[in-house]
Motif scaffolding. Structure first.
Motif, PDB file in Angstrom:
ATOM      1  N   ASP A 108       7.101   6.550   3.302  1.00 26.78           N
ATOM      2  CA  ASP A 108       6.499   6.808   2.000  1.00 26.78           C
ATOM      3  C   ASP A 108       6.442   5.492   1.227  1.00 26.78           C
ATOM      4  O   ASP A 108       7.470   4.839   1.014  1.00 26.78           O
ATOM      5  CB  ASP A 108       7.333   7.842   1.245  1.00 26.78           C
ATOM      6  CG  ASP A 108       6.838   8.049  -0.177  1.00 26.78           C
ATOM      7  OD1 ASP A 108       5.620   7.983  -0.396  1.00 26.78           O
ATOM      8  OD2 ASP A 108       7.674   8.250  -1.070  1.00 26.78           O
TER       9      ASP A 108
ATOM     10  N   TYR B  31      -0.229  -2.582 -10.607  1.00 24.40           N
ATOM     11  CA  TYR B  31      -0.855  -1.559  -9.773  1.00 24.40           C
ATOM     12  C   TYR B  31      -2.352  -1.851  -9.724  1.00 24.40           C
ATOM     13  O   TYR B  31      -3.019  -1.878 -10.757  1.00 24.40           O
ATOM     14  CB  TYR B  31      -0.603  -0.174 -10.389  1.00 24.40           C
ATOM     15  CG  TYR B  31      -0.860   1.005  -9.480  1.00 24.40           C
ATOM     16  CD1 TYR B  31       0.192   1.805  -9.041  1.00 24.40           C
ATOM     17  CD2 TYR B  31      -2.150   1.357  -9.084  1.00 24.40           C
ATOM     18  CE1 TYR B  31      -0.030   2.914  -8.226  1.00 24.40           C
ATOM     19  CE2 TYR B  31      -2.381   2.456  -8.273  1.00 24.40           C
ATOM     20  CZ  TYR B  31      -1.321   3.231  -7.840  1.00 24.40           C
ATOM     21  OH  TYR B  31      -1.544   4.326  -7.034  1.00 24.40           O
TER      22      TYR B  31
ATOM     23  N   SER C 277      -3.465   0.369  -3.885  1.00 31.38           N
ATOM     24  CA  SER C 277      -3.606   1.712  -3.346  1.00 31.38           C
ATOM     25  C   SER C 277      -4.935   2.344  -3.723  1.00 31.38           C
ATOM     26  O   SER C 277      -5.527   2.007  -4.749  1.00 31.38           O
ATOM     27  CB  SER C 277      -2.455   2.598  -3.863  1.00 31.38           C
ATOM     28  OG  SER C 277      -2.608   3.936  -3.442  1.00 31.38           O
TER      29      SER C 277
ATOM     30  N   ASP D 248       0.036   8.697 -10.373  1.00 27.55           N
ATOM     31  CA  ASP D 248       0.436   7.800  -9.284  1.00 27.55           C
ATOM     32  C   ASP D 248       0.795   6.425  -9.825  1.00 27.55           C
ATOM     33  O   ASP D 248       1.795   5.819  -9.430  1.00 27.55           O
ATOM     34  CB  ASP D 248      -0.690   7.664  -8.253  1.00 27.55           C
ATOM     35  CG  ASP D 248      -0.895   8.936  -7.449  1.00 27.55           C
ATOM     36  OD1 ASP D 248       0.108   9.576  -7.100  1.00 27.55           O
ATOM     37  OD2 ASP D 248      -2.059   9.288  -7.200  1.00 27.55           O
ATOM     38  N   ARG D 249      -0.030   5.923 -10.748  1.00 22.86           N
ATOM     39  CA  ARG D 249       0.238   4.611 -11.334  1.00 22.86           C
ATOM     40  C   ARG D 249       1.530   4.624 -12.137  1.00 22.86           C
ATOM     41  O   ARG D 249       2.343   3.702 -12.046  1.00 22.86           O
ATOM     42  CB  ARG D 249      -0.938   4.178 -12.207  1.00 22.86           C
ATOM     43  CG  ARG D 249      -2.148   3.694 -11.398  1.00 22.86           C
ATOM     44  CD  ARG D 249      -3.302   3.327 -12.290  1.00 22.86           C
ATOM     45  NE  ARG D 249      -4.063   4.517 -12.684  1.00 22.86           N
ATOM     46  CZ  ARG D 249      -5.002   4.522 -13.608  1.00 22.86           C
ATOM     47  NH1 ARG D 249      -5.277   3.426 -14.272  1.00 22.86           N
ATOM     48  NH2 ARG D 249      -5.665   5.621 -13.883  1.00 22.86           N
TER      49      ARG D 249
ATOM     50  N   GLN E 222      -5.074   8.249  -9.487  1.00 19.45           N
ATOM     51  CA  GLN E 222      -4.602   9.137 -10.539  1.00 19.45           C
ATOM     52  C   GLN E 222      -3.607   8.426 -11.450  1.00 19.45           C
ATOM     53  O   GLN E 222      -2.803   7.607 -10.997  1.00 19.45           O
ATOM     54  CB  GLN E 222      -3.930  10.369  -9.923  1.00 19.45           C
ATOM     55  CG  GLN E 222      -4.865  11.240  -9.094  1.00 19.45           C
ATOM     56  CD  GLN E 222      -5.981  11.834  -9.939  1.00 19.45           C
ATOM     57  OE1 GLN E 222      -5.761  12.261 -11.064  1.00 19.45           O
ATOM     58  NE2 GLN E 222      -7.185  11.851  -9.382  1.00 19.45           N
TER      59      GLN E 222
ATOM     60  N   ASP F 287       0.857  -1.184   0.000  1.00 15.94           N
ATOM     61  CA  ASP F 287       0.000   0.000   0.000  1.00 15.94           C
ATOM     62  C   ASP F 287       0.893   1.234   0.000  1.00 15.94           C
ATOM     63  O   ASP F 287       1.988   1.222   0.582  1.00 15.94           O
ATOM     64  CB  ASP F 287      -0.889  -0.025   1.246  1.00 15.94           C
ATOM     65  CG  ASP F 287      -1.812   1.183   1.332  1.00 15.94           C
ATOM     66  OD1 ASP F 287      -2.185   1.714   0.259  1.00 15.94           O
ATOM     67  OD2 ASP F 287      -2.146   1.591   2.450  1.00 15.94           O
TER      68      ASP F 287
ATOM     69  N   GLY G  21      -0.118   4.342   1.149  1.00 14.44           N
ATOM     70  CA  GLY G  21      -0.420   5.213   2.290  1.00 14.44           C
ATOM     71  C   GLY G  21      -0.037   4.550   3.594  1.00 14.44           C
ATOM     72  O   GLY G  21      -0.891   3.996   4.291  1.00 14.44           O
TER      73      GLY G  21
ATOM     74  N   ARG H  59      -4.977   5.457  -4.404  1.00  8.74           N
ATOM     75  CA  ARG H  59      -4.593   6.539  -5.310  1.00  8.74           C
ATOM     76  C   ARG H  59      -4.869   6.102  -6.747  1.00  8.74           C
ATOM     77  O   ARG H  59      -4.196   5.223  -7.276  1.00  8.74           O
ATOM     78  CB  ARG H  59      -3.118   6.894  -5.147  1.00  8.74           C
ATOM     79  CG  ARG H  59      -2.729   7.310  -3.735  1.00  8.74           C
ATOM     80  CD  ARG H  59      -1.251   7.659  -3.664  1.00  8.74           C
ATOM     81  NE  ARG H  59      -0.801   7.821  -2.302  1.00  8.74           N
ATOM     82  CZ  ARG H  59       0.478   8.041  -1.965  1.00  8.74           C
ATOM     83  NH1 ARG H  59       1.409   8.130  -2.910  1.00  8.74           N
ATOM     84  NH2 ARG H  59       0.807   8.167  -0.689  1.00  8.74           N
TER      85      ARG H  59
ATOM     86  N   ILE I 129      -6.031  -0.755  -7.939  1.00  2.00           N
ATOM     87  CA  ILE I 129      -6.681   0.359  -7.265  1.00  2.00           C
ATOM     88  C   ILE I 129      -7.750  -0.154  -6.295  1.00  2.00           C
ATOM     89  O   ILE I 129      -8.546  -1.034  -6.627  1.00  2.00           O
ATOM     90  CB  ILE I 129      -7.321   1.319  -8.292  1.00  2.00           C
ATOM     91  CG1 ILE I 129      -6.228   1.914  -9.199  1.00  2.00           C
ATOM     92  CG2 ILE I 129      -8.089   2.435  -7.603  1.00  2.00           C
ATOM     93  CD1 ILE I 129      -6.777   2.711 -10.363  1.00  2.00           C
TER      94      ILE I 129
END
Length: 237
Positions: A63, A102, A83, A90-91, A87, A56, A58, A85, A104
């Motif tokens: 980080d 990735y 994640s 981000d990916r 956007q 993850d 977050g 995120r 979501i």
């Protein structure tokens, strides 16, 4: 040789996410370890490298993208970001830093299992079938099919996939200078301080496992400002 059960590590600070993923993966037959904090996760990596890491972004103590980047440089494990995120940037950033996939949130557990299976199939299919898997050097044998070092006397010493990549590079080019530029070309990743530090970590771990004196190593010699030389005669079988 028995087939080992793939090990999946989950790093997510949400207990419910860890439970859902763990239940789905264990039902699919995988061995699962879960972590809520990056510090615990990274400490465990020093003991054993999972086959796949679900990370993850977050996290409460680190980080997530930095964790992904370090994993990509040092561990050799497949990395799947999970994640909230969504956007595109981000990916893109996650994949550029070394993630293999990735996903979501919210997600379907069955999809996560399917993607892990696909990643493990790709890892197996990418493995060279005709490459020699055992190398003899000094008082050691390196078994790349089992990821262990066997000394002439004493117990076997396991090594990680990432450490094995560096060891194979040395064993395939013994008694020859291997520059930092050659390492970067072999392993990819961005050149610079981060990559150099990752290589130094792998080599330091290899020296420890080979029983090297860090102040005066006999096998893996540092040529300052140039690179490394592996000083041994090597026989592959």
């Amino acid at each position: 040789m028995p087939i080992t059960t793939p090990h999946i590590a989950i790093l997510d600070d949400e207990p419910e996410i860890r439970r859902i993923l763990s239940d789905a993966l264990e039902e699919a037959g995988y061995r699962v370890t879960t972590f809520a904090r990056a510090t615990e996760f990274e400490a465990a990596l020093n003991r054993a490298t999972p086959d796949v890491c679900l990370v993850d972004l977050g996290l409460p103590d680190r980080d997530g993208l930095a964790v992904v980047h370090r994993l990509a440089l040092e561990s050799g494990a497949a990395i799947i970001i999970i994640s909230g995120r969504a956007q595109v940037q981000d990916r893109v950033t996650g994949l550029e830093l070394g993630a293999d996939d990735y996903i979501i949130k919210p997600f379907e557990p069955a999809e996560v299992v399917a993607r892990i299976r696909a990643r493990l199939r790709k890892t197996r299919s990418d493995a060279p079938r005709s490459t020699p898997q055992t190398a003899r050097f000094a008082q050691w044998r390196a078994h790349f099919d089992r990821y262990v070092l066997s000394p002439d006397q004493g117990p076997e010493v396991p090594f990680s996939h990432a450490e094995g990549e560096v060891l194979r590079m040395f064993l395939e080019s013994p008694n020859r200078l291997i520059s930092r530029a050659q390492m970067q070309q072999n392993f990819g990743g961005g050149a610079g301080e981060s990559f150099d530090r990752a290589m130094d970590v792998r080599i330091s771990r290899l020296r420890t496992k080979l029983g090297e004196d860090p102040k005066n190593p006999r096998l893996i010699k540092t040529i300052y400002g140039a690179g490394y030389i592996f000083l041994a005669d090597v026989t592959w079988t």
